[in-house]
Design a protein around this motif. Sequence first.
Motif, mmCIF file in Angstrom:
data_model
loop_
_atom_site.group_PDB
_atom_site.id
_atom_site.type_symbol
_atom_site.label_atom_id
_atom_site.label_comp_id
_atom_site.label_asym_id
_atom_site.label_seq_id
_atom_site.Cartn_x
_atom_site.Cartn_y
_atom_site.Cartn_z
ATOM 1 N N ILE A 73 0.822 -1.209 0.000
ATOM 2 C CA ILE A 73 0.000 0.000 0.000
ATOM 3 C C ILE A 73 0.860 1.264 0.000
ATOM 4 O O ILE A 73 0.570 2.228 -0.706
ATOM 5 C CB ILE A 73 -0.987 0.007 1.196
ATOM 6 N N GLY A 74 1.957 1.263 0.768
ATOM 7 C CA GLY A 74 2.832 2.438 0.803
ATOM 8 C C GLY A 74 3.475 2.715 -0.540
ATOM 9 O O GLY A 74 3.615 3.874 -0.952
ATOM 10 N N ASP A 75 3.865 1.652 -1.251
ATOM 11 C CA ASP A 75 4.478 1.807 -2.572
ATOM 12 C C ASP A 75 3.451 2.277 -3.591
ATOM 13 O O ASP A 75 3.749 3.115 -4.453
ATOM 14 C CB ASP A 75 5.108 0.490 -3.024
ATOM 15 N N ALA A 76 2.229 1.737 -3.500
ATOM 16 C CA ALA A 76 1.181 2.141 -4.440
ATOM 17 C C ALA A 76 0.848 3.624 -4.272
ATOM 18 O O ALA A 76 0.630 4.340 -5.259
ATOM 19 C CB ALA A 76 -0.064 1.289 -4.233
ATOM 20 N N LEU A 77 0.822 4.088 -3.029
ATOM 21 C CA LEU A 77 0.525 5.498 -2.776
ATOM 22 C C LEU A 77 1.661 6.407 -3.231
ATOM 23 O O LEU A 77 1.443 7.571 -3.567
ATOM 24 C CB LEU A 77 0.258 5.718 -1.277
ATOM 25 N N ALA A 78 2.880 5.878 -3.248
ATOM 26 C CA ALA A 78 4.053 6.700 -3.588
ATOM 27 C C ALA A 78 4.369 6.708 -5.083
ATOM 28 O O ALA A 78 5.061 7.606 -5.563
ATOM 29 C CB ALA A 78 5.275 6.208 -2.819
ATOM 30 N N VAL A 79 3.886 5.716 -5.840
ATOM 31 C CA VAL A 79 4.295 5.571 -7.239
ATOM 32 C C VAL A 79 3.817 6.749 -8.083
ATOM 33 O O VAL A 79 2.712 7.266 -7.906
ATOM 34 C CB VAL A 79 3.784 4.224 -7.812
ATOM 35 N N LYS A 80 4.694 7.196 -8.994
ATOM 36 C CA LYS A 80 4.399 8.333 -9.869
ATOM 37 C C LYS A 80 4.464 7.891 -11.325
ATOM 38 O O LYS A 80 5.041 6.855 -11.659
ATOM 39 C CB LYS A 80 5.390 9.472 -9.610
ATOM 40 N N TRP A 81 3.887 8.695 -12.190
ATOM 41 C CA TRP A 81 3.873 8.368 -13.617
ATOM 42 C C TRP A 81 5.301 8.281 -14.163
ATOM 43 O O TRP A 81 5.590 7.482 -15.053
ATOM 44 C CB TRP A 81 3.065 9.403 -14.405
ATOM 45 N N LYS A 92 -4.621 5.295 4.886
ATOM 46 C CA LYS A 92 -4.642 3.831 4.771
ATOM 47 C C LYS A 92 -5.874 3.224 5.412
ATOM 48 O O LYS A 92 -6.439 2.252 4.901
ATOM 49 C CB LYS A 92 -3.364 3.248 5.383
ATOM 50 N N GLN A 93 -6.315 3.783 6.528
ATOM 51 C CA GLN A 93 -7.518 3.263 7.183
ATOM 52 C C GLN A 93 -8.739 3.482 6.294
ATOM 53 O O GLN A 93 -9.597 2.592 6.178
ATOM 54 C CB GLN A 93 -7.716 3.937 8.540
ATOM 55 N N ARG A 105 -13.591 -2.861 2.081
ATOM 56 C CA ARG A 105 -14.620 -3.737 2.646
ATOM 57 C C ARG A 105 -16.000 -3.387 2.091
ATOM 58 O O ARG A 105 -16.849 -4.261 1.910
ATOM 59 C CB ARG A 105 -14.577 -3.670 4.172
ATOM 60 N N GLU A 106 -16.209 -2.098 1.794
ATOM 61 C CA GLU A 106 -17.463 -1.698 1.132
ATOM 62 C C GLU A 106 -17.542 -2.322 -0.264
ATOM 63 O O GLU A 106 -18.592 -2.833 -0.666
ATOM 64 C CB GLU A 106 -17.524 -0.170 1.014
ATOM 65 N N LEU A 107 -16.431 -2.279 -0.985
ATOM 66 C CA LEU A 107 -16.388 -2.827 -2.339
ATOM 67 C C LEU A 107 -16.585 -4.341 -2.322
ATOM 68 O O LEU A 107 -17.263 -4.895 -3.202
ATOM 69 C CB LEU A 107 -15.055 -2.465 -3.003
ATOM 70 N N ALA A 108 -16.006 -5.006 -1.340
ATOM 71 C CA ALA A 108 -16.168 -6.462 -1.234
ATOM 72 C C ALA A 108 -17.629 -6.829 -1.020
ATOM 73 O O ALA A 108 -18.138 -7.799 -1.612
ATOM 74 C CB ALA A 108 -15.314 -6.997 -0.088
ATOM 75 N N LYS A 109 -18.308 -6.040 -0.196
ATOM 76 C CA LYS A 109 -19.730 -6.286 0.044
ATOM 77 C C LYS A 109 -20.529 -6.083 -1.236
ATOM 78 O O LYS A 109 -21.439 -6.876 -1.551
ATOM 79 C CB LYS A 109 -20.225 -5.343 1.142
#
Length: 414
Positions: free
Chosen positions: A263-271, A329-330, A337-341
């Motif tokens: 998650i940290g890497d996904a949030l940091a990745v740039k074009w 992140k929270q 969890r909303e999407l999973a439902k």
Amino acid sequence: MAIRLQRATLYLRVDKKKRDGRMPLYVRFRRIDSEEPKFPIGIDLLPEEWDSERQNASDPDIDLILQKEITRIRQEVRKLELEGIEITKEILREIVSQKQTKAERPENQSFYAYYNDYVSKRTNTCKIGESTLKGYETTLKSLREFRSEIRVKDINAKLLSDFEKFLIKRGEESGKGDVKGSRYNRIKHIRAVIKYIEAQNIPIKNPYRTGDLALPEDIINDVFLEEEEVKRLYLLLNKVEVGSKQYRVLVMYLFSCATALRIGDALAVKWGDLDVNRNPIVLGIKMQKVKKPLYVPLPPLAEEMLEFAPEGNLNNVEKENHIFCLYDKQVINETLRELAKMAEIDKRLTYHSSRRTFATLASAKGVPLQDLKQYMGHSSSKTTERYIKWSPTLAEQSAKKVKLFDLKELLKKK
């Protein structure tokens, strides 16, 4: 000629503020040869724990030690002055240090000070990543909530057992219950600091080494998505509003299912991290957790998510722009969890499940373990193996690819 007596006073060194906000307490004297002698007393305090006017600490136990120590220093200085001995800076240094007073012995010092020292050294040697560092900070915060100060000699089986009970009670009161994985991490961090103190030959009780206490059970999260469940999430892209929080979290999560990004890497990745001149596109980043380079070839699903990410605005694809929106992140995990439902997936998703999904599905497709290890940025294949899960569906797929003990087929060949 009038005798100019020395006077010892205490003050906080605000210019030596530490990572936890504490400052070392110093004793200083009148100037000698235009220089003000000042030496550390061996205790660190927060600004609110020290009254500079009254020269005392808010904690009565610490204040008792301080008052005894400053009285001792003043008495020794006065004794030398009465004997007619010239007071020099070196003499004052020896008086303050006293070759190590009882109050200065390591076992009487703050466990939290050694805790911060351990974390600081690991951080400086790049042996601790950002997420692990935050874990250690959370543990220290929990310890301070449990007890404002703990000395090295206070560490024992009862205190650590009481701390575990405190964590369980706090979890129940907050409605989260006993989060065993979190409790395991808290105790694991404390044990690491105890080992660090032991390595310096400082007397400390280690109930985990003696067997008086055992680490809490580490509950391993096995949640991952099967291929059919990934498809159901993918179909939600046509149902959620473009640009909504659900849309953006879904795009980022599917991208990580296809690339195994944390998650940290996904949030940091740039074009600008994308090498679009290669086929397939290769993503190159420095991992947030371990600060090592990672190169990931993008499969078709990941490349498709790159088409969804700009939301039709080409201004969003400047090299310095982040590819995905920087949600907390929270918030991301709650949205998952909303999407999973919505996708009728009866699993408690966290973002990290995308890494298990990638490892499991890629392994089922025949990707070699060594390649998986490189994709996921692991230094050990054993770590990668822990991410590969098993299920009835995967067992069925495996059986179709590999026919085991088909005696009829063997007889035909004869």
